[in-house]
Design a protein around this motif. Structure first.
Motif, mmCIF file in Angstrom:
data_model
loop_
_atom_site.group_PDB
_atom_site.id
_atom_site.type_symbol
_atom_site.label_atom_id
_atom_site.label_comp_id
_atom_site.label_asym_id
_atom_site.label_seq_id
_atom_site.Cartn_x
_atom_site.Cartn_y
_atom_site.Cartn_z
ATOM 1 N N CYS A 34 -2.242 6.927 26.177
ATOM 2 C CA CYS A 34 -1.277 6.124 25.152
ATOM 3 C C CYS A 34 -0.908 6.864 24.182
ATOM 4 O O CYS A 34 -0.792 6.496 23.007
ATOM 5 C CB CYS A 34 -2.211 4.898 24.488
ATOM 6 N N ARG A 35 -0.903 8.248 24.314
ATOM 7 C CA ARG A 35 -0.488 9.195 23.157
ATOM 8 C C ARG A 35 0.767 9.650 23.387
ATOM 9 O O ARG A 35 1.180 9.991 24.290
ATOM 10 C CB ARG A 35 -1.331 10.675 23.501
ATOM 11 N N PRO A 36 1.758 9.168 22.408
ATOM 12 C CA PRO A 36 3.196 9.488 22.677
ATOM 13 C C PRO A 36 3.606 10.636 22.521
ATOM 14 O O PRO A 36 3.061 11.599 21.854
ATOM 15 C CB PRO A 36 3.766 8.602 21.264
ATOM 16 N N GLU A 37 4.732 11.223 23.380
ATOM 17 C CA GLU A 37 5.028 12.436 23.346
ATOM 18 C C GLU A 37 6.594 12.541 23.025
ATOM 19 O O GLU A 37 7.048 13.687 23.069
ATOM 20 C CB GLU A 37 4.889 13.135 24.857
ATOM 21 N N ASP A 38 7.214 11.551 22.698
ATOM 22 C CA ASP A 38 8.744 11.324 22.417
ATOM 23 C C ASP A 38 8.809 10.512 21.259
ATOM 24 O O ASP A 38 7.840 9.497 20.922
ATOM 25 C CB ASP A 38 9.464 10.921 23.493
ATOM 26 N N LEU A 39 9.873 10.592 20.289
ATOM 27 C CA LEU A 39 10.111 9.853 19.250
ATOM 28 C C LEU A 39 10.229 8.316 19.682
ATOM 29 O O LEU A 39 9.730 7.530 18.858
ATOM 30 C CB LEU A 39 11.512 10.284 18.614
ATOM 31 N N MET B 280 2.000 11.519 14.659
ATOM 32 C CA MET B 280 2.309 11.113 13.036
ATOM 33 C C MET B 280 3.228 10.019 12.913
ATOM 34 O O MET B 280 2.924 8.958 12.219
ATOM 35 C CB MET B 280 2.408 12.257 12.210
ATOM 36 N N LEU B 281 4.364 10.050 13.581
ATOM 37 C CA LEU B 281 5.489 9.221 13.578
ATOM 38 C C LEU B 281 4.763 7.647 13.873
ATOM 39 O O LEU B 281 4.964 6.763 13.282
ATOM 40 C CB LEU B 281 6.511 9.526 14.241
ATOM 41 N N ALA B 282 3.967 7.546 15.030
ATOM 42 C CA ALA B 282 3.541 6.276 15.482
ATOM 43 C C ALA B 282 2.720 5.713 14.497
ATOM 44 O O ALA B 282 2.502 4.450 14.165
ATOM 45 C CB ALA B 282 2.645 6.591 16.747
ATOM 46 N N ASP B 283 1.841 6.701 13.719
ATOM 47 C CA ASP B 283 0.984 5.979 12.609
ATOM 48 C C ASP B 283 1.559 5.654 11.295
ATOM 49 O O ASP B 283 0.785 5.667 10.465
ATOM 50 C CB ASP B 283 0.042 7.094 12.631
ATOM 51 N N GLY B 284 3.038 5.940 11.356
ATOM 52 C CA GLY B 284 3.756 5.707 9.971
ATOM 53 C C GLY B 284 3.646 6.588 8.945
ATOM 54 O O GLY B 284 4.026 6.661 7.814
ATOM 55 N N LEU B 285 3.308 8.069 9.557
ATOM 56 C CA LEU B 285 3.696 9.215 8.518
ATOM 57 C C LEU B 285 2.818 9.236 7.583
ATOM 58 O O LEU B 285 3.424 9.417 6.553
ATOM 59 C CB LEU B 285 5.325 9.315 8.422
ATOM 60 N N LEU B 286 1.533 8.624 7.504
ATOM 61 C CA LEU B 286 0.595 8.693 6.369
ATOM 62 C C LEU B 286 0.833 7.732 5.568
ATOM 63 O O LEU B 286 0.037 7.721 4.440
ATOM 64 C CB LEU B 286 0.691 10.126 5.681
ATOM 65 N N ASN B 287 1.580 6.605 5.566
ATOM 66 C CA ASN B 287 1.636 5.640 4.918
ATOM 67 C C ASN B 287 0.630 4.814 4.824
ATOM 68 O O ASN B 287 0.282 4.259 5.580
ATOM 69 C CB ASN B 287 2.944 4.966 4.950
ATOM 70 N N GLN B 288 -0.100 4.258 3.409
ATOM 71 C CA GLN B 288 -0.968 3.302 3.462
ATOM 72 C C GLN B 288 -0.522 2.195 2.654
ATOM 73 O O GLN B 288 -0.908 1.289 2.031
ATOM 74 C CB GLN B 288 -2.423 3.811 3.341
ATOM 75 N N GLY B 289 0.712 2.536 1.825
ATOM 76 C CA GLY B 289 1.255 1.504 1.033
ATOM 77 C C GLY B 289 1.996 2.188 0.139
ATOM 78 O O GLY B 289 2.412 3.226 -0.133
ATOM 79 N N LEU B 290 2.394 1.238 -1.367
ATOM 80 C CA LEU B 290 3.236 1.749 -2.357
ATOM 81 C C LEU B 290 2.737 0.858 -3.400
ATOM 82 O O LEU B 290 2.285 -0.138 -3.454
ATOM 83 C CB LEU B 290 4.537 1.265 -1.973
ATOM 84 N N PHE B 291 2.902 1.770 -4.559
ATOM 85 C CA PHE B 291 2.828 1.039 -5.895
ATOM 86 C C PHE B 291 3.950 1.200 -6.811
ATOM 87 O O PHE B 291 4.359 2.339 -6.789
ATOM 88 C CB PHE B 291 1.501 1.925 -6.819
ATOM 89 N N ILE B 292 4.426 0.239 -7.077
ATOM 90 C CA ILE B 292 5.565 -0.174 -7.976
ATOM 91 C C ILE B 292 5.519 0.036 -9.356
ATOM 92 O O ILE B 292 4.901 -0.575 -10.260
ATOM 93 C CB ILE B 292 6.343 -1.282 -7.515
ATOM 94 N N GLY B 293 6.302 1.261 -9.756
ATOM 95 C CA GLY B 293 6.251 1.453 -11.305
ATOM 96 C C GLY B 293 7.316 0.719 -11.973
ATOM 97 O O GLY B 293 8.223 -0.156 -11.536
#
Length: 258
Positions: free
Chosen positions: A31-36, A147-160
């Motif tokens: 289940c490892r993606p090899e394409d975008l 990495m792309l499948a995992d959301g490129l390291l994103n775990q959220g956002l803090f709004i300033g």
């Protein structure tokens, strides 16, 4: 492209890691993606598996052979402090960015949007911190589609705070200073990775439109870090100064694994 069962399996694994905070090895080979395209399909399936709603996007104008785009779940967008983050290394990992909040929909259509139309759709510009965390134990060994499948390291956002949109529009370079109680000021001569801070937004609008998708009023789009990833201490006041645009005051606490 990965078959539907592989996409579903990868999404289940990554969704569970998001829920639990667990970091583990690469996805199994079946289940490892090899394409975008497979990676984007897994992204969407993770959102569905979590029952999450898209509250925004992260994006950059991509280099050749890559796509830098991922949804940000509304449930992971924070406005109050302290901010609860996965922090296995004992510190919060953050990226200082600008965010553009849409005041009107940009629905799919048969012809491209002009940049001026996108500009007119922006209601607010904010200082933000992207919250960084990988679902892989060793991201350095993971291929880009994973990495792309995992959301490129994103775990959220803090709004300033909201900032002057005209000043932000010119912010191709922006000195970034991290202030903490436990260390001296950490200074960076920040530069936007695509020079123009709205350039990735223009790209995102066209990318989604070309795939029969759009953006909605209220969605928040971030377009790249001015200083890469910074490490902020837990359980103490943190300030991030964005040159003359303003500053973010925040504090972080560790999430507890389920």
């Amino acid at each position: 492209m990965l078959n539907p069962s592989g996409i579903a399996k990868a999404a289940r694994i990554l969704a569970e890691r998001r829920r639990s905070g667990v970091q583990a090895e690469r996805l199994p080979k079946d289940c490892r993606p090899e394409d975008l395209e497979s990676a984007l399909a897994i992204q969407a399936a993770v959102t569905r598996d979590l029952g999450a709603h898209i509250g925004g996007w992260k994006c950059l104008e991509p280099p050749p052979g890559r796509l830098v785009v991922a949804p940000i779940h509304a449930e992971d967008i924070h406005r109050g402090v302290p901010v609860s983050v996965w922090a296995p290394e004992g510190f919060a990992r953050i990226e200082p960015e600008l965010a553009f909040v849409l005041g009107r929909d940009l629905p799919p259509r048969d012809y491209p949007y002009r940049n001026s139309e996108v500009d007119q759709a922006i209601a607010h510009t904010h200082l933000v911190l992207e919250l960084i965390h990988s679902r892989y134990a060793d991201p350095a060994e993971v291929a880009f589609p994973e990495m792309l499948a995992d959301g490129l390291l994103n775990q959220g956002l803090f709004i300033g705070p909201e900032v002057d949109p005209e000043l932000a529009l010119e912010a191709s370079e922006l000195p970034i200073t991290l202030h903490t109680r436990s260390a001296g000021p950490e200074r960076h001569q920040g530069r936007h990775p695509n020079t123009h801070p709205r350039a990735p937004l223009y790209w995102l609008v066209e990318f989604l439109r070309s795939r029969g998708k759009g953006l909605k009023a209220g969605e928040i789009i971030i377009t790249g870090s001015y200083a890469g990833v910074l490490e902020a201490p837990m359980e103490e006041p943190v300030r991030v100064q964005f040159g003359e645009l303003g500053e973010i005051s925040v504090s972080f606490k560790a999430r507890i694994q389920a």
